[in-house]
Enzyme design. Structure first.
Site, PDB file in Angstrom:
ATOM      1  N   SER A  64      41.573  41.026  44.261  1.00 26.03           N
ATOM      2  CA  SER A  64      42.081  40.738  42.912  1.00 26.03           C
ATOM      3  C   SER A  64      43.364  39.934  42.885  1.00 26.03           C
ATOM      4  O   SER A  64      43.777  39.488  41.814  1.00 26.03           O
ATOM      5  CB  SER A  64      42.296  42.042  42.149  1.00 26.03           C
ATOM      6  OG  SER A  64      41.060  42.512  41.693  1.00 26.03           O
ATOM      7  N   LYS A  67      43.205  36.678  41.178  1.00 24.60           N
ATOM      8  CA  LYS A  67      43.065  36.508  39.717  1.00 24.60           C
ATOM      9  C   LYS A  67      44.147  35.643  39.066  1.00 24.60           C
ATOM     10  O   LYS A  67      43.825  34.763  38.256  1.00 24.60           O
ATOM     11  CB  LYS A  67      42.960  37.879  39.040  1.00 24.60           C
ATOM     12  CG  LYS A  67      41.632  38.585  39.353  1.00 24.60           C
ATOM     13  CD  LYS A  67      41.628  40.030  38.871  1.00 24.60           C
ATOM     14  CE  LYS A  67      40.309  40.726  39.192  1.00 24.60           C
ATOM     15  NZ  LYS A  67      40.398  42.193  38.982  1.00 24.60           N
ATOM     16  N   TYR A 189      32.800  34.306  41.812  1.00 24.97           N
ATOM     17  CA  TYR A 189      33.819  35.365  41.715  1.00 24.97           C
ATOM     18  C   TYR A 189      33.842  36.212  42.992  1.00 24.97           C
ATOM     19  O   TYR A 189      34.905  36.493  43.543  1.00 24.97           O
ATOM     20  CB  TYR A 189      33.538  36.240  40.478  1.00 24.97           C
ATOM     21  CG  TYR A 189      34.409  37.482  40.436  1.00 24.97           C
ATOM     22  CD1 TYR A 189      35.730  37.425  40.016  1.00 24.97           C
ATOM     23  CD2 TYR A 189      33.897  38.729  40.849  1.00 24.97           C
ATOM     24  CE1 TYR A 189      36.541  38.558  40.002  1.00 24.97           C
ATOM     25  CE2 TYR A 189      34.692  39.863  40.838  1.00 24.97           C
ATOM     26  CZ  TYR A 189      36.005  39.776  40.415  1.00 24.97           C
ATOM     27  OH  TYR A 189      36.804  40.893  40.418  1.00 24.97           O
ATOM     28  N   TYR A 241      47.326  46.700  36.598  1.00 27.26           N
ATOM     29  CA  TYR A 241      46.355  47.476  35.825  1.00 27.26           C
ATOM     30  C   TYR A 241      47.031  48.512  34.952  1.00 27.26           C
ATOM     31  O   TYR A 241      48.028  48.229  34.288  1.00 27.26           O
ATOM     32  CB  TYR A 241      45.311  48.131  36.751  1.00 27.26           C
ATOM     33  CG  TYR A 241      44.763  47.165  37.760  1.00 27.26           C
ATOM     34  CD1 TYR A 241      44.064  46.047  37.331  1.00 27.26           C
ATOM     35  CD2 TYR A 241      44.974  47.347  39.104  1.00 27.26           C
ATOM     36  CE1 TYR A 241      43.569  45.145  38.241  1.00 27.26           C
ATOM     37  CE2 TYR A 241      44.484  46.451  40.027  1.00 27.26           C
ATOM     38  CZ  TYR A 241      43.780  45.343  39.591  1.00 27.26           C
ATOM     39  OH  TYR A 241      43.316  44.459  40.487  1.00 27.26           O
ATOM     40  N   VAL A 259      42.129  45.290  46.006  1.00 29.60           N
ATOM     41  CA  VAL A 259      41.600  46.431  46.743  1.00 29.60           C
ATOM     42  C   VAL A 259      41.489  46.171  48.251  1.00 29.60           C
ATOM     43  O   VAL A 259      41.229  47.079  49.024  1.00 29.60           O
ATOM     44  CB  VAL A 259      40.224  46.907  46.206  1.00 29.60           C
ATOM     45  CG1 VAL A 259      40.375  47.545  44.833  1.00 29.60           C
ATOM     46  CG2 VAL A 259      39.222  45.765  46.191  1.00 29.60           C
TER      47      VAL A 259
HETATM   48  N1  GLN Z   1      36.348  42.171  44.331  1.00 23.45           N
HETATM   49  C1  GLN Z   1      36.896  43.348  43.729  1.00 23.45           C
HETATM   50  C2  GLN Z   1      36.094  43.745  42.495  1.00 23.45           C
HETATM   51  O1  GLN Z   1      35.753  42.903  41.729  1.00 23.45           O
HETATM   52  C3  GLN Z   1      38.315  43.105  43.319  1.00 23.45           C
HETATM   53  C4  GLN Z   1      38.966  44.313  42.716  1.00 23.45           C
HETATM   54  C5  GLN Z   1      40.368  44.463  43.072  1.00 23.45           C
HETATM   55  O2  GLN Z   1      40.865  43.925  44.051  1.00 23.45           O
HETATM   56  N2  GLN Z   1      41.084  45.292  42.320  1.00 23.45           N
HETATM   57  O3  GLN Z   1      35.775  44.900  42.322  1.00 23.45           O
END
Ligand code: GLN
Length: 598
Positions: A64, A67, A189, A241, A259
């Site tokens: 993420s 993003k 994505y 978040y 993550v």
């Molecule tokens: N690729 C992960 C997902 O879409 C990214 C989530 C994350 O890093 N918080 O679930």
């Protein structure tokens, strides 16, 4: 190792030793295979300097943390307005994989949750189709300053198990937020989340954001500067978040977690920090990442809303005592000793706000040759707790290594002033000149210099070097002998110049007045040296005031006797030669000083 480096590496070790009870992300099966003890930290400054610790070279997937960079690409392609029509910028207060869409429009709450990020990816995909992944890789590589690739096994793992993201994408398609289809943009994505980075590359990506879109190492532009506030503000409000509000309140750094175990925090205009530690808390943020950022922000007063200016210009100039002199005029023997032994005595003139980033910037420039350092703070405007703790540590390090740190002109910096009242550990001088004078004397003393004994006879006067005894005796016949009491004005600025003074005993101060009528000292001259000699060459009026600082006795010579008295013709040449030599040495020192302004 520089001092900031030491402090950061200790902080790293402190964290390395901590117990970490987070858990590996396992909803993407491949992610649960990494070594849970991996732990790397990199801090990058906006001038491209990196501090790295631990597993800074181990690769992980960006997840993420991609993003904000994707969002930046989307707004650069479409403009802010068009993107806002599809993705809002309200914190959702929900988890990253929540289905936080506005009920009527289906618009995702923000680009930092999966729904918003998938939408941003789709927007780019609408333009570039099968080239999209390549473009993303290229842009991310510009941010990172080196070519990045996709981790195929993580990509496959997520793409075969990413049902929740697929569900989100279908919902977005249902609302016409995703424009044409689901699978292809979703595939991009998953790929963008699987881009491999290490801590160094990630931190450079953050530093590029901190540096207004220009990669501080390569100088290449990754994002137009005008979009940087858009990216940083969504990181600040939504990057962590459902933990975002508390984060920006306490830590104060726009940030993004993933993550894969990364946290990237940015202090605009100053630096970025990347942390990699794959054990996550329940919200999906790296436990160590969160904890480390909290601690470093607290310890060094890093906070978005504490805004120092002019980070790069904190070091106004840096000199050694080969070049910089106190206002006390010395003889040539002393000058030669300064030239010979002054190189380990350093002076750093600082300016602006002292905070972590500005202190880091000048501390990195302390040379290993420096044994004695004067930090002149005359032009510093503020100092925060982060700066104070770095200075205290610097002082400790200096003491421990038998070096000396002097601080001058600091009394307007309340924090330092009151700290030193409570713990008088700093060597302090009210003014730079006092410290220089003190250190000059220590250089002279430790190198066997013997000051001239007063009274200094005419034959021992600096300006009369090279005269024979007969010449000195002849000259003496034509001189006046004068005494002044402490505080007497000997020469007044603007008056007609007609004589030169050789000091036999005592000390005078040469002063001028500023435009605001404040008196300031140009030089202090003691026995064996002369004053009033400048006009001998150019016949100008006196350019400054001269006052007796103590009782003063001196020999006074009218300029005109050198022209009018026949027996002194040979002496005139010697005096002018000495004068020429002293002026050129002063000019040389002055030139070096001027050149030292960075
Ligand atoms: N690729 C992960 C997902 O879409 C990214 C989530 C994350 O890093 N918080 O679930």
């Amino acid at each position: 190792m520089n001092m900031v480096d030491k402090m950061l590496s200790e902080l790293y070790e402190e964290f390395r030793a901590k117990e970490n009870n987070g858990a590996l992300a396992n909803y993407i099966p491949e992610l649960s295979k990494v070594n849970p003890r991996n732990f790397g930290i990199v801090l990058t400054t906006v001038d491209g300097y990196q501090y790295s610790y631990g597993d800074a070279d181990i690769e992980f997937t960006i997840q993420s943390v991609s993003k904000p960079f994707i969002y930046g690409m989307a707004i650069q392609e479409y403009g802010v307005k068009k993107v806002l029509e599809k993705i809002s910028v309200e914190p959702s207060g929900d988890a990253f994989n929540s289905i936080s869409l506005y009920p009527e429009s289906g618009r995702p709450f923000n680009p930092m949750i999966n729904a918003g990020a998938i939408t941003a990816t789709d927007m780019i995909w609408q333009k570039y189709r099968e080239e999209t992944t390549d473009r993303i890789l290229k842009t991310f590589s510009t941010y990172a300053g080196s070519p990045l690739e996709i981790d195929e096994s993580i990509y496959t793992s997520e793409s075969t198990t990413g049902h929740r993201n697929r569900a989100i994408a279908h919902l977005l398609r249902n609302f016409n937020i995703l424009q044409t289809e689901v699978d292809a943009p979703l595939d991009v994505y998953f790929k963008q989340c699987s881009i491999k980075v290490n801590c160094r590359q990630l931190s450079t990506m953050g530093a590029t954001l901190a540096n207004n879109g220009i990669n501080p190492v390569t100088g290449k532009k990754a994002l137009k500067a005008k979009y940087i506030p858009n990216v940083l503000s969504v990181m600040a409000s939504c990057g962590m978040y459902d933990y975002s509000g508390e984060w920006i309140y306490n830590v104060g750094l726009p940030a993004k977690s993933g993550v894969g175990g990364a946290v990237l925090a940015v202090l605009p205009g100053q630096l970025s920090i990347s942390v990699y530690s794959p054990l996550l808390d329940k919200k999906g943020n790296s436990v160590m990442g969160v904890d480390f950022c909290k601690t470093i922000a607290d310890r060094f007063s890093l906070h978005l809303y504490k805004t120092p200016r002019q980070i790069k210009h904190v070091l106004r100039r840096q000199l050694t005592m080969r070049t910089v002199r106190s206002k006390h005029k010395r003889d040539t023997i002393a000058e030669n000793l300064f030239e010979q032994f002054g190189s380990s005595f350093h002076v750093m003139e600082l300016q602006g706000d002292l905070c972590f980033a500005t202190c880091e910037s000048f501390m990195r420039r302390i040379s290993s040759e420096c044994q004695t350092l004067i930090l002149n703070m005359h032009r510093c405007t503020t100092m925060d707790d982060g700066a104070l703790s770095l200075l205290i540590r610097l002082n400790d390090e200096f003491q421990r290594n038998g070096k000396r740190l002097f601080v001058t002109d600091y009394s307007h910096l309340d924090l330092l002033w009151s700290y030193n009242e409570r713990h008088p550990t700093f060597l302090i001088f009210k003014e730079l000149d006092d410290a220089l004078y003190y250190l000059e004397n220590t250089i002279l003393e430790s190198n066997g210099y013997e000051p001239k004994q007063e009274p200094v006879q005419l034959k021992d006067q600096q300006l009369l070097r090279g005269l024979s005894t007969a010449e000195v005796n002849e000259l003496q016949k034509h001189l006046l002998y004068k005494c002044y009491e402490e505080g007497d004005t000997i020469i007044r600025k603007g008056s007609v110049a007609e004589d030169i003074f050789f000091i036999e005993s005592g000390r005078v101060v040469i002063q001028d007045t500023s435009d605001e009528n404040r008196e300031f000292t140009l030089a202090i001259i003691n026995s064996g040296n002369s004053f009033g000699e400048m006009a001998l060459l150019d016949k100008q009026n006196r350019s400054a005031n001269v006052k007796a600082q103590t009782r003063v006795t001196c020999f006074v010579m009218l300029y005109e006797i050198l022209d009018n008295v026949e027996s002194l013709a040979g002496i005139k040449i010697k005096i002018l030669t000495n004068l020429g030599a002293s002026l050129s040495s002063r000019l040389r020192t002055a030139n070096k000083e001027i050149a030292s302004f960075t």
